[in-house]
Write an enzyme that holds these catalytic residues in place. Structure first.
Site, mmCIF file in Angstrom:
data_model
loop_
_atom_site.group_PDB
_atom_site.id
_atom_site.type_symbol
_atom_site.label_atom_id
_atom_site.label_comp_id
_atom_site.label_asym_id
_atom_site.label_seq_id
_atom_site.Cartn_x
_atom_site.Cartn_y
_atom_site.Cartn_z
ATOM 1 N N GLY A 32 30.422 51.931 73.386
ATOM 2 C CA GLY A 32 30.578 50.505 73.565
ATOM 3 C C GLY A 32 31.622 49.920 72.634
ATOM 4 O O GLY A 32 32.689 50.499 72.428
ATOM 5 N N SER A 85 36.097 52.434 78.351
ATOM 6 C CA SER A 85 36.611 51.067 78.422
ATOM 7 C C SER A 85 37.698 50.858 77.371
ATOM 8 O O SER A 85 37.445 51.001 76.166
ATOM 9 C CB SER A 85 35.484 50.049 78.213
ATOM 10 O OG SER A 85 36.001 48.756 77.952
ATOM 11 N N GLU A 92 39.072 47.995 76.526
ATOM 12 C CA GLU A 92 38.716 46.817 75.731
ATOM 13 C C GLU A 92 37.724 47.190 74.637
ATOM 14 O O GLU A 92 37.847 46.751 73.490
ATOM 15 C CB GLU A 92 38.130 45.729 76.629
ATOM 16 C CG GLU A 92 39.122 45.092 77.581
ATOM 17 C CD GLU A 92 39.998 44.046 76.912
ATOM 18 O OE1 GLU A 92 39.665 43.622 75.790
ATOM 19 O OE2 GLU A 92 41.015 43.670 77.510
ATOM 20 N N CYS A 118 17.726 41.239 86.851
ATOM 21 C CA CYS A 118 17.327 42.361 86.002
ATOM 22 C C CYS A 118 16.124 41.995 85.129
ATOM 23 O O CYS A 118 15.204 42.800 84.955
ATOM 24 C CB CYS A 118 18.500 42.800 85.136
ATOM 25 S SG CYS A 118 19.838 43.609 86.055
#
Length: 380
Positions: A174, A196, A198, A351
């Site tokens: 992450g 990712s 970013e 969710c």
């Protein structure tokens, strides 16, 4: 139970929806906050013809409202209304495609990074805690999101029995929050991998003064050994056809006497696909593993030391995210559309309702390489 609506007269669409909801607390245009308020009467046909996609997209388009959307989803799942909805031909094709093809191949694996995690750091920085944890917090002793996420990080590090000088592999790192926490508080050297751009760039900046190396890398390319391995909120993107390869990588990269902690959302039943709306708009090609799947792929290479379920904590986490998302929206809305706002709100609420109904779970599973002599007293 399914409903055949292909030849239904136009004036009967609403009556079918009312019949589907008749045994549940959900009403159409009712007085309660969890009731569905229909704005566009074409809503009925769209839901019956397009199923999950129709329900989600009609909300995104403003065809219906619900003041307590998360509770509406709780009732929808608690009363198994999702099992009574029509099955679209395209949904059937999606399931078939998931069975036949590897939807999480190396080439396709980068899609989720590009389409979700690269949405924008302004969104996630505002919505998440200081450690940028986009996974379930641990609310045993916490009364706010920041404390719950820090407690989750500490719980993971304590379960792994991290010691100064050890090496830690963070699969699906992450924005580097766990890597930073472990390096700073436990004196370990961390290697993290993410798909990712970013996340990788942000994580390297926050960890620049620590023994942390975050790489833009597919987990299947890893081939070096570590004392401990952790993977938080990443296994949901691996896919059943790659579960064995994933655990082969973990086994290959884990030193003798090492520990591996898997933190993942899990399904009550073995599936090969996720909800079509979630797949289209939130997590492309994601699949929730089952207990059976995890046990089958891990039993030949690792020993399961502990299995911890705190799924209800994800309900609290998602509702905290929703509150922060709504709070920061005026500051970031110039970067997004009103339809995006409704999409993201729908995602968080649906969710939360699913975890509240115990339709899905959150597991932390601790494995050892060869079994720990005398066992492990795992913290809770």
């Amino acid at each position: 139970m399914t409903t055949n609506v292909l030849n239904l007269p136009t004036d009967k669409w609403e009556s079918v929806i009312l019949e589907l909801l008749s045994d549940s607390p959900i009403q159409i245009n009712g007085p309660k906050k969890h009731d569905i308020q229909v704005i566009n009467p074409d809503f009925y046909q769209r839901v019956l013809v397009d199923g999950s996609i129709g329900l989600g997209e009609s909300y995104m388009d403003g065809w219906w409202q619900c003041a307590d959307l998360d509770q509406m989803f709780y009732y929808l799942l608690k009363y198994e209304l999702d099992e009574k909805r029509p099955v679209r031909l395209s949904d059937t094709f999606f399931v078939l495609k998931s069975r036949l093809f590897n939807m999480q191949s190396k080439k396709r694996a980068w899609m989720v990074g590009e389409e979700h995690y690269d949405l924008g750091n302004d969104l996630f920085q505002g919505m998440l805690d200081p450690y940028m944890q986009y996974s379930c917090g641990y609310w045993k002793d916490a009364d706010n999101l920041d404390s719950a996420q820090e407690d989750k990080l500490r719980l993971i590090c304590e379960k792994l029995q991290l010691k100064p000088g050890e090496t830690l592999l963070d699969i699906g790192c992450g924005w580097g929050g766990l890597s930073e926490f472990a390096a700073k508080n436990y004196g370990v050297s961390v290697t993290g991998v993410t798909i990712s751009k970013e996340q990788q760039q942000y994580g390297m900046e926050r960890c620049k003064d620590l023994h942390v190396d975050l790489r833009l890398c597919d987990y299947r390319d890893l081939d070096e050994q570590f004392d401990k391995i952790v993977s938080v909120g990443m296994f949901e993107h691996v896919g059943p056809k790659n579960y064995k390869a994933y655990f082969d990588v973990v086994s290959r990269c884990l030193k003798p006497n090492g520990l591996f902690l898997l933190h993942t959302i899990g399904g009550n039943e073995t599936m090969v696909n996720v909800d079509p709306w979630i797949n289209k708009y939130i997590f492309p090609n994601g699949v929730l593993p089952s207990i059976e799947q995890i046990s089958q792929v891990s039993q030949s290479s690792l020993v399961m030391e502990d299995w911890h379920n705190f799924g209800p904590d994800y309900d609290k986490t998602l509702m905290a995210w929703k509150a922060r998302f709504q709070q920061i929206w005026p500051e970031i809305k110039h970067n997004y559309s009103p339809r995006f706002y409704r999409m993201f709100d729908y995602y968080l609420c649906s969710c939360a309702g699913a975890f509240r109904a115990r339709n899905i779970q959150l597991w932390q599973v601790l494995f050892s390489k060869d079994g720990v002599e005398g066992g492990i007293r795992v913290p809770r």
